[in-house]
Design a protein around this motif. Structure first.
Motif, mmCIF file in Angstrom:
data_model
loop_
_atom_site.group_PDB
_atom_site.id
_atom_site.type_symbol
_atom_site.label_atom_id
_atom_site.label_comp_id
_atom_site.label_asym_id
_atom_site.label_seq_id
_atom_site.Cartn_x
_atom_site.Cartn_y
_atom_site.Cartn_z
ATOM 1 N N VAL A 5 1.915 -4.640 2.926
ATOM 2 C CA VAL A 5 0.850 -4.551 1.922
ATOM 3 C C VAL A 5 1.466 -4.630 0.528
ATOM 4 O O VAL A 5 2.336 -3.838 0.176
ATOM 5 N N ALA A 63 -5.412 -0.595 5.283
ATOM 6 C CA ALA A 63 -4.197 -0.521 6.108
ATOM 7 C C ALA A 63 -3.785 0.928 6.357
ATOM 8 O O ALA A 63 -3.394 1.298 7.470
ATOM 9 N N ALA A 89 -5.661 -4.001 -0.463
ATOM 10 C CA ALA A 89 -5.364 -4.005 0.975
ATOM 11 C C ALA A 89 -4.794 -2.670 1.454
ATOM 12 O O ALA A 89 -4.746 -2.409 2.662
#
Length: 151
Positions: free
Chosen positions: A122, A131, A127
């Protein structure tokens, strides 16, 4: 030819020593080692949690380093649940179901490890949350089924 034989014998001797060390591990040793690894995971998750809560700025290098710690610790810990390590001379919070339902336990452990590996890549703040959530859910799934509550 002589050096090749020495190399082969050296490799055989090293493998023998490793196998003896692995079998010589006591249940207490396994419990202590896996607890130490899990404490490292907890610490890394706290660092990541600070980013998620906006207490620390997003930093891809910090995310990667902590995710690497988690993935590495999970990989090592996966080997520390041998048969008979459900009790020792120290407290363990591992439920007996780890050994009676080992296939599902291994699947959940593998899933959490994979989420940690994915988190390492990442690089964008957008994101990060999804995650980290995937990793957190993986850890929670395993803890819900296979870890006794700490009082």
């Amino acid at each position: 030819m002589r050096s090749q034989r020495l190399f082969i014998w050296g490799a055989v001797a090293a493998a023998f020593v490793v196998s003896i060390s692995a079998t010589a591990m006591t249940a207490t040793d396994a419990i202590k080692q896996r607890q130490k690894l899990m404490e490292g995971i907890r610490d890394a998750m706290m660092n990541l949690g600070a980013i998620a809560k906006k207490e620390q700025p997003f930093d891809a290098a910090v995310v990667r380093a902590n995710a690497e710690t988690i993935a590495g610790n999970l990989e090592q810990a996966a080997e520390l649940f041998p048969e008979g390590s459900d009790q020792g001379d120290v407290q363990t919070w591992a439920k007996p179901e780890i050994w009676t339902d080992n296939e599902q336990f291994d699947e959940l452990f593998t899933s959490a490890h994979q989420a940690a590996v994915e988190l390492q890549s990442v690089t964008e703040a957008e994101a990060f949350g999804p995650a980290l959530g995937k990793l957190g859910n993986g850890c929670k799934s395993c803890h819900d089924l296979y870890r006794l509550p700490k009082n």
